[in-house]
Design a protein around this motif. Structure first.
Motif, PDB file in Angstrom:
ATOM      1  N   ILE A  19      -2.116 -12.728   2.320  1.00  0.00           N
ATOM      2  CA  ILE A  19      -1.315 -12.125   1.084  1.00  0.00           C
ATOM      3  C   ILE A  19      -0.624 -10.796   1.711  1.00  0.00           C
ATOM      4  CG2 ILE A  19      -1.597 -11.037  -1.056  1.00  0.00           C
ATOM      5  CD1 ILE A  19      -4.231 -12.832  -1.604  1.00  0.00           C
ATOM      6  N   THR A  20      -1.380 -10.058   2.479  1.00  0.00           N
ATOM      7  CA  THR A  20      -0.577  -8.809   2.822  1.00  0.00           C
ATOM      8  C   THR A  20       0.523  -9.272   3.734  1.00  0.00           C
ATOM      9  OG1 THR A  20      -2.692  -7.696   2.757  1.00  0.00           O
ATOM     10  CG2 THR A  20      -0.866  -6.608   4.174  1.00  0.00           C
ATOM     11  N   HIS A  49       0.605   2.169   7.012  1.00  0.00           N
ATOM     12  CA  HIS A  49      -0.650   2.739   6.769  1.00  0.00           C
ATOM     13  C   HIS A  49      -1.713   1.522   6.901  1.00  0.00           C
ATOM     14  CE1 HIS A  49      -4.192   5.040   5.277  1.00  0.00           C
ATOM     15  NE2 HIS A  49      -4.187   3.793   4.431  1.00  0.00           N
ATOM     16  N   LEU A  50      -1.154   0.460   6.263  1.00  0.00           N
ATOM     17  CA  LEU A  50      -2.109  -0.688   6.316  1.00  0.00           C
ATOM     18  C   LEU A  50      -2.204  -1.354   7.538  1.00  0.00           C
ATOM     19  CD1 LEU A  50      -0.681  -2.850   3.142  1.00  0.00           C
ATOM     20  CD2 LEU A  50      -2.829  -1.908   3.457  1.00  0.00           C
ATOM     21  N   VAL A  51      -1.332  -1.093   8.378  1.00  0.00           N
ATOM     22  CA  VAL A  51      -1.279  -1.571   9.941  1.00  0.00           C
ATOM     23  C   VAL A  51      -2.666  -0.388  10.592  1.00  0.00           C
ATOM     24  CG1 VAL A  51      -0.137  -1.618  11.988  1.00  0.00           C
ATOM     25  CG2 VAL A  51       0.832  -2.314  10.107  1.00  0.00           C
ATOM     26  N   GLN A  52      -2.363   0.591  10.504  1.00  0.00           N
ATOM     27  CA  GLN A  52      -3.028   1.751  11.104  1.00  0.00           C
ATOM     28  C   GLN A  52      -4.454   1.606  10.738  1.00  0.00           C
ATOM     29  OE1 GLN A  52      -0.712   5.428  11.022  1.00  0.00           O
ATOM     30  NE2 GLN A  52      -0.348   5.116  13.133  1.00  0.00           N
ATOM     31  N   SER A  53      -4.710   1.488   9.412  1.00  0.00           N
ATOM     32  CA  SER A  53      -6.256   1.365   8.835  1.00  0.00           C
ATOM     33  C   SER A  53      -7.148   0.573   9.284  1.00  0.00           C
ATOM     34  CB  SER A  53      -6.115   1.546   7.217  1.00  0.00           C
ATOM     35  OG  SER A  53      -5.517   0.315   6.859  1.00  0.00           O
ATOM     36  N   ILE A  54      -6.509  -0.526   9.596  1.00  0.00           N
ATOM     37  CA  ILE A  54      -7.463  -1.396  10.223  1.00  0.00           C
ATOM     38  C   ILE A  54      -7.897  -1.233  11.399  1.00  0.00           C
ATOM     39  CG2 ILE A  54      -7.617  -3.916  11.268  1.00  0.00           C
ATOM     40  CD1 ILE A  54      -5.245  -4.653   9.491  1.00  0.00           C
ATOM     41  N   ASN A  55      -7.432  -0.160  12.195  1.00  0.00           N
ATOM     42  CA  ASN A  55      -8.001   0.410  13.474  1.00  0.00           C
ATOM     43  C   ASN A  55      -9.252   1.224  13.121  1.00  0.00           C
ATOM     44  OD1 ASN A  55      -7.860   0.589  16.355  1.00  0.00           O
ATOM     45  ND2 ASN A  55      -7.490   2.656  16.099  1.00  0.00           N
ATOM     46  N   SER A 118     -18.327  -1.552   5.409  1.00  0.00           N
ATOM     47  CA  SER A 118     -16.995  -1.200   5.808  1.00  0.00           C
ATOM     48  C   SER A 118     -16.100  -2.304   5.915  1.00  0.00           C
ATOM     49  CB  SER A 118     -17.147  -0.768   7.146  1.00  0.00           C
ATOM     50  OG  SER A 118     -17.725   0.783   7.275  1.00  0.00           O
ATOM     51  N   LEU A 119     -16.376  -3.659   6.195  1.00  0.00           N
ATOM     52  CA  LEU A 119     -15.635  -4.684   6.027  1.00  0.00           C
ATOM     53  C   LEU A 119     -15.072  -4.684   4.659  1.00  0.00           C
ATOM     54  CD1 LEU A 119     -17.404  -7.137   8.163  1.00  0.00           C
ATOM     55  CD2 LEU A 119     -15.434  -6.056   8.921  1.00  0.00           C
ATOM     56  N   ARG A 120     -16.043  -4.801   3.711  1.00  0.00           N
ATOM     57  CA  ARG A 120     -15.586  -4.752   2.340  1.00  0.00           C
ATOM     58  C   ARG A 120     -14.593  -3.859   2.002  1.00  0.00           C
ATOM     59  NH1 ARG A 120     -14.865  -8.472  -0.655  1.00  0.00           N
ATOM     60  NH2 ARG A 120     -16.669  -9.391  -0.501  1.00  0.00           N
ATOM     61  N   LEU A 121     -14.962  -2.650   2.415  1.00  0.00           N
ATOM     62  CA  LEU A 121     -14.152  -1.371   2.113  1.00  0.00           C
ATOM     63  C   LEU A 121     -12.636  -1.975   2.714  1.00  0.00           C
ATOM     64  CD1 LEU A 121     -13.391   1.368   0.919  1.00  0.00           C
ATOM     65  CD2 LEU A 121     -14.060   2.132   3.152  1.00  0.00           C
ATOM     66  N   THR A 122     -12.432  -2.504   3.908  1.00  0.00           N
ATOM     67  CA  THR A 122     -11.298  -2.589   4.727  1.00  0.00           C
ATOM     68  C   THR A 122     -10.572  -3.690   3.792  1.00  0.00           C
ATOM     69  OG1 THR A 122     -12.202  -2.406   6.467  1.00  0.00           O
ATOM     70  CG2 THR A 122     -10.337  -3.456   6.508  1.00  0.00           C
ATOM     71  N   ILE A 123     -10.954  -4.518   3.030  1.00  0.00           N
ATOM     72  CA  ILE A 123     -10.347  -5.887   2.089  1.00  0.00           C
ATOM     73  C   ILE A 123      -9.870  -5.122   0.975  1.00  0.00           C
ATOM     74  CG2 ILE A 123     -10.553  -7.705   0.774  1.00  0.00           C
ATOM     75  CD1 ILE A 123     -12.300  -8.958   3.239  1.00  0.00           C
ATOM     76  N   THR A 124     -10.758  -4.345   0.200  1.00  0.00           N
ATOM     77  CA  THR A 124     -10.444  -3.588  -0.986  1.00  0.00           C
ATOM     78  C   THR A 124      -9.311  -2.549  -0.715  1.00  0.00           C
ATOM     79  OG1 THR A 124     -12.106  -2.015  -1.129  1.00  0.00           O
ATOM     80  CG2 THR A 124     -12.537  -3.880  -2.200  1.00  0.00           C
ATOM     81  N   HIS A 125      -9.186  -1.907   0.226  1.00  0.00           N
ATOM     82  CA  HIS A 125      -8.353  -0.950   0.756  1.00  0.00           C
ATOM     83  C   HIS A 125      -7.005  -1.321   0.703  1.00  0.00           C
ATOM     84  CE1 HIS A 125      -6.031   1.626   3.723  1.00  0.00           C
ATOM     85  NE2 HIS A 125      -6.571   2.479   3.038  1.00  0.00           N
ATOM     86  N   GLN A 126      -6.880  -2.628   1.309  1.00  0.00           N
ATOM     87  CA  GLN A 126      -5.847  -3.615   1.576  1.00  0.00           C
ATOM     88  C   GLN A 126      -5.250  -3.869   0.168  1.00  0.00           C
ATOM     89  OE1 GLN A 126      -4.394  -5.505   4.734  1.00  0.00           O
ATOM     90  NE2 GLN A 126      -5.184  -3.395   5.695  1.00  0.00           N
ATOM     91  N   ALA A 127      -6.030  -4.405  -0.640  1.00  0.00           N
ATOM     92  CA  ALA A 127      -5.516  -4.726  -1.989  1.00  0.00           C
ATOM     93  C   ALA A 127      -5.037  -3.663  -2.881  1.00  0.00           C
ATOM     94  CB  ALA A 127      -6.800  -5.382  -2.628  1.00  0.00           C
ATOM     95  N   HIS A 128      -5.669  -2.302  -2.587  1.00  0.00           N
ATOM     96  CA  HIS A 128      -5.137  -1.199  -3.329  1.00  0.00           C
ATOM     97  C   HIS A 128      -3.749  -0.945  -3.007  1.00  0.00           C
ATOM     98  CE1 HIS A 128      -4.861   2.946  -4.400  1.00  0.00           C
ATOM     99  NE2 HIS A 128      -4.821   3.443  -3.343  1.00  0.00           N
ATOM    100  N   HIS A 129      -3.518  -0.706  -1.806  1.00  0.00           N
ATOM    101  CA  HIS A 129      -2.100  -0.659  -1.217  1.00  0.00           C
ATOM    102  C   HIS A 129      -1.185  -1.660  -1.404  1.00  0.00           C
ATOM    103  CE1 HIS A 129      -3.062   3.575   0.297  1.00  0.00           C
ATOM    104  NE2 HIS A 129      -4.270   3.032   1.010  1.00  0.00           N
ATOM    105  N   ARG A 130      -1.566  -2.849  -1.676  1.00  0.00           N
ATOM    106  CA  ARG A 130      -0.531  -3.799  -1.898  1.00  0.00           C
ATOM    107  C   ARG A 130      -0.079  -3.656  -3.229  1.00  0.00           C
ATOM    108  NH1 ARG A 130      -4.193  -8.159   0.317  1.00  0.00           N
ATOM    109  NH2 ARG A 130      -4.879  -8.576  -1.809  1.00  0.00           N
ATOM    110  N   GLY A 131      -0.997  -3.111  -4.138  1.00  0.00           N
ATOM    111  CA  GLY A 131      -0.622  -2.853  -5.542  1.00  0.00           C
ATOM    112  C   GLY A 131       0.330  -1.860  -5.616  1.00  0.00           C
ATOM    113  N   GLN A 132       0.270  -0.735  -4.956  1.00  0.00           N
ATOM    114  CA  GLN A 132       1.193   0.251  -4.844  1.00  0.00           C
ATOM    115  C   GLN A 132       2.539  -0.226  -4.016  1.00  0.00           C
ATOM    116  OE1 GLN A 132      -1.000   2.907  -2.007  1.00  0.00           O
ATOM    117  NE2 GLN A 132      -1.090   4.415  -3.812  1.00  0.00           N
ATOM    118  N   MET A 133       2.589  -1.140  -3.195  1.00  0.00           N
ATOM    119  CA  MET A 133       3.577  -1.634  -2.583  1.00  0.00           C
ATOM    120  C   MET A 133       4.636  -2.421  -3.612  1.00  0.00           C
ATOM    121  SD  MET A 133       2.460  -2.620   1.206  1.00  0.00           S
ATOM    122  CE  MET A 133       3.884  -3.347   1.656  1.00  0.00           C
TER     123      MET A 133
END
Length: 150
Positions: A19-20, A49-55, A118-133
């Motif tokens: 989706i991202t 930020h979505l790219v870098q945050s995965i790191n 942390s894995l769950r947070l990584t997914i919800t973080h992506q969803a949060h920023h997709r909404g902003q985008m």
């Protein structure tokens, strides 16, 4: 809810990262400078930020190549970097951790985090920023914005 099985994370990450990717691939170079208001991130900065945050997951003990340091100037390059690091992180989870690893606790920023959390947070973080985008993509006048969940 925390992940307790690597396979469950892998299945969900593949769906969420797809989706991202779809959203990032729809970006145009012209839209990258769109911001909601002065002093806030641009659409391009959120995408990067979505790219870098995965790191972040490397701080949990996973080893995989980090994205380039500088934000690319093209939407296509940002999408390509995302596809690469998304695959690298998933491969690291699948080859370096097992289900028991998801229960291990690491200290991050003064807090205690289980790997599965942390894995769950990584997914919800992506969803949060997709909404902003999607909001910024509309503000930028983009007509072709992919559907996220319906």
């Amino acid at each position: 809810m925390m992940f307790t099985k690597v396979a469950d994370f892998a299945a969900e990450w593949e769906q969420e990262s797809a989706i991202t990717v779809k959203l990032l691939e729809a970006l145009t170079d012209e839209a990258l400078n769109q911001r909601v208001a002065e002093g806030h991130w641009t659409l391009g900065e959120i995408a990067w930020h979505l790219v870098q945050s995965i790191n972040y997951m490397s701080s949990m003990g996973l080893s995989f190549p980090a994205p380039q340091a500088e934000q690319p100037t093209s939407a296509a390059a940002i999408a390509a970097e995302y596809r690469a690091i998304s695959r690298e992180m998933l491969n690291a989870v699948m080859t370096q951790w097992d289900d028991a690893s998801l229960l291990e606790v690491k200290e991050i920023a003064g807090g205690q985090w289980r790997n599965g959390d942390s894995l769950r947070l990584t997914i919800t973080h992506q969803a949060h920023h997709r909404g902003q985008m999607t909001v910024l993509m509309r503000q930028a006048g983009m007509k072709e914005i992919p559907s996220i969940f319906g």
